[in-house]
Enzyme design. Structure first.
Site, PDB file in Angstrom:
ATOM      1  N   THR A  23       0.678  -1.080   0.009  1.00 20.35           N
ATOM      2  CA  THR A  23      -0.042   0.010   0.001  1.00 20.35           C
ATOM      3  C   THR A  23       0.857   1.449  -0.112  1.00 20.35           C
ATOM      4  OG1 THR A  23      -1.993  -0.929   1.020  1.00 20.35           O
ATOM      5  CG2 THR A  23      -1.578   1.411   1.491  1.00 20.35           C
ATOM      6  N   TYR A 181      -7.329  -7.697   8.026  1.00 16.71           N
ATOM      7  CA  TYR A 181      -8.284  -7.144   7.387  1.00 16.71           C
ATOM      8  C   TYR A 181      -9.576  -8.136   7.298  1.00 16.71           C
ATOM      9  CZ  TYR A 181      -4.629  -3.629   6.366  1.00 16.71           C
ATOM     10  OH  TYR A 181      -3.808  -2.936   6.875  1.00 16.71           O
TER      11      TYR A 181
HETATM   12  C1  LIG Z   1       4.583  -0.212   2.907  1.00 18.03           C
HETATM   13  C2  LIG Z   1       4.129  -1.407   2.944  1.00 18.03           C
HETATM   14  C3  LIG Z   1       2.786  -1.681   2.692  1.00 18.03           C
HETATM   15  C4  LIG Z   1       2.250  -2.868   2.608  1.00 18.03           C
HETATM   16  N1  LIG Z   1       0.823  -2.966   2.076  1.00 18.03           N
HETATM   17  C5  LIG Z   1       0.247  -4.274   1.927  1.00 18.03           C
HETATM   18  C6  LIG Z   1      -0.880  -4.392   1.218  1.00 18.03           C
HETATM   19  O1  LIG Z   1      -1.698  -3.502   0.655  1.00 18.03           O
HETATM   20  N2  LIG Z   1      -1.264  -5.593   1.233  1.00 18.03           N
HETATM   21  C7  LIG Z   1      -0.812  -6.704   1.647  1.00 18.03           C
HETATM   22  O2  LIG Z   1      -1.114  -8.012   1.711  1.00 18.03           O
HETATM   23  N3  LIG Z   1       0.483  -6.487   2.379  1.00 18.03           N
HETATM   24  C8  LIG Z   1       1.012  -5.417   2.402  1.00 18.03           C
HETATM   25  N4  LIG Z   1       2.276  -5.311   2.866  1.00 18.03           N
HETATM   26  C9  LIG Z   1       2.986  -6.386   3.679  1.00 18.03           C
HETATM   27  C10 LIG Z   1       3.946  -6.963   2.351  1.00 18.03           C
HETATM   28  O3  LIG Z   1       3.329  -7.320   1.406  1.00 18.03           O
HETATM   29  C11 LIG Z   1       4.866  -8.113   2.882  1.00 18.03           C
HETATM   30  O4  LIG Z   1       4.162  -9.081   3.350  1.00 18.03           O
HETATM   31  C12 LIG Z   1       5.641  -7.819   4.115  1.00 18.03           C
HETATM   32  O5  LIG Z   1       6.342  -6.687   4.033  1.00 18.03           O
HETATM   33  C13 LIG Z   1       6.904  -8.850   4.452  1.00 18.03           C
HETATM   34  O6  LIG Z   1       7.688  -8.797   3.414  1.00 18.03           O
HETATM   35  P1  LIG Z   1       9.143  -8.658   3.119  1.00 18.03           P
HETATM   36  O7  LIG Z   1      10.056  -9.278   4.381  1.00 18.03           O
HETATM   37  O8  LIG Z   1       9.514  -9.084   1.900  1.00 18.03           O
HETATM   38  O9  LIG Z   1       9.077  -6.828   3.296  1.00 18.03           O
HETATM   39  C14 LIG Z   1       3.050  -4.049   3.103  1.00 18.03           C
HETATM   40  C15 LIG Z   1       4.353  -3.742   3.565  1.00 18.03           C
HETATM   41  C16 LIG Z   1       4.768  -2.537   3.295  1.00 18.03           C
HETATM   42  C17 LIG Z   1       6.244  -2.508   3.842  1.00 18.03           C
END
Ligand SMILES: Cc1cc2nc3c(=O)[nH]c(=O)nc-3n(C[C@H](O)[C@H](O)[C@H](O)COP(=O)(O)O)c2cc1C
Length: 371
Positions: A23, A181
């Site tokens: 997001t 959610y």
């Molecule tokens: C800025 C930001 C926005 C996110 N928005 C969403 C979202 O809209 N939908 C969702 O399912 N996860 C969202 N997440 C979670 C990420 O998709 C992901 O699951 C989480 O950052 C862990 O992955 P990573 O270790 O690769 O960062 C968001 C994460 C971040 C950092």
């Protein structure tokens, strides 16, 4: 393994690494995606991500919207705006899925000056403060328990948003069933205290999310991909665990995959460790164990090094996604394939004070060339 091509339904994917949904609260006030967002998303396709999942997109005008400046897939203008983003990503060579999201009780970004009622499976207030990076502040309101009419409206919202996604040219949708959610709240015995057919044991708690998957899968073209994202943890309860542990996971994954999910996308803080006690499965491994036949499993969470990414595939996932490490390295797959150094993610450069897309993230102004 990371760089082997593979398929997802009728799509051919160049490698196993996709972009996780993020997001970025960068749409217009009335929920239209922008040209900047088209450039932002296309950059990840240019950088070698073999598929992209968008940020959470709201699905109806009743209670689904969770942030100011969140994009929607509700109106004809939303469809037009997203079609520009989709075309830019397709031109750069990757398929793209829209993440369909109903915020439920976690309406993050609505400031107290704009009170908005929320609905959830039960009238249970999330225990946390709203996110300032998304424009929110203060505590979440106590949600209204969703009536059967509310559930019909929300289910129809997912269906019409999915049809709108197909019209905009998306290759598929990911139904947001993670992170606390609306649909995720049904899976939790804390947030879901209903005494109707949608509350009780795991079979009852997964009924409504499975109905949404099945209604969406029935309404879209045959080749259109329909997936669902699942987590145990929530934005507002980062330690949250299902009461029945792995037994709940078994029911949830079996039912969602039987309802017609082409993929299940698991997310957890660290996908390389157990999610169910010390020696149990990670959530991704549980999905691999319990989804039926041809449902694809996508793992996410803390997989930003090539070693961790590889280990998720060794644990049985078909694909994986990256979020924060993709922000820091929009060309992560290209870099990793060439053993080039990866940039460490720094919150302050991307998400502070707000999570909106920054100038330096747009093409020809990449973080690595900028810093
Ligand atoms: C800025 C930001 C926005 C996110 N928005 C969403 C979202 O809209 N939908 C969702 O399912 N996860 C969202 N997440 C979670 C990420 O998709 C992901 O699951 C989480 O950052 C862990 O992955 P990573 O270790 O690769 O960062 C968001 C994460 C971040 C950092």
């Amino acid at each position: 393994m990371l760089f082997d091509s593979t398929s997802l339904k009728d799509l051919t994917l160049d490698n196993r690494v996709g972009l996780a949904p993020m997001t970025r609260v960068s749409a217009t006030e009335d929920g239209c995606a922008t040209d900047e967002m088209a450039q932002y998303y296309a950059k990840f396709a240019d950088g070698g991500f073999s598929f992209l999942v968008t940020e959470g997109v709201y699905t109806d005008n009743a209670y689904s919207k969770g942030y100011l400046s969140q994009p929607g897939l509700v109106t004809a203008d939303h469809v037009d705006a997203w079609s520009t983003v989709v075309a830019a990503v397709h031109d750069a060579g990757s398929p793209i899925f829209a993440q369909l999201m109903h915020c439920g009780a976690q309406n993050q970004g609505m400031p107290p000056s704009e009170p908005q009622e929320t609905i959830a499976p039960s009238a249970v207030q999330p225990e946390a403060e709203k996110s300032e990076a998304y424009g929110g502040s203060g505590s979440y309101p106590v949600p209204e328990q969703a009536t059967h009419d509310d559930l019909d409206t929300a289910r129809e919202g997912f269906v019409s948003a999915a049809k709108n996604a197909a019209e905009a040219g998306f290759d598929g949708v990911e139904i947001h069933g993670a992170n606390g959610y609306f649909l995720n709240e049904f899976l939790s015995s804390t947030m879901n205290q209903r005494d109707d057919e949608y509350g009780g044991g795991p079979e009852a708690r997964v009924r409504y999310p499975a109905e949404v998957v099945s209604a969406v899968a029935d309404a879209v073209p045959e080749e259109f991909v329909v997936g669902i994202r699942i987590s145990q943890t929530m934005v507002t309860d980062t330690e949250h665990q299902w009461k029945e542990g792995e037994d709940a996971a078994a029911v949830f994954f079996e039912e969602l995959s039987a309802a017609g999910a082409d993929f299940v996308h698991t997310t957890e803080p660290d996908a390389t460790v157990s999610s169910f006690g010390e020696a149990g499965f990670s959530l991704g491994e549980a999905a691999v164990e319990y989804v039926t036949d041809d449902t694809v499993v996508i793992a996410n969470g803390g997989l930003g090094t090539p070693e961790a990414a590889r280990s998720a595939l060794e644990d049985g996932a078909d694909l994986l996604t990256l979020a924060t490490s993709a922000l820091a390295n929009p060309d992560w797959p290209t870099r990793a394939a060439h053993d080039d150094e990866l940039v460490e993610f720094d919150y302050r450069k991307f998400l502070r004070p707000e999570a909106t897309i920054s100038e330096h993230e747009l093409p020809n102004n990449t973080p690595s060339s900028n810093n």
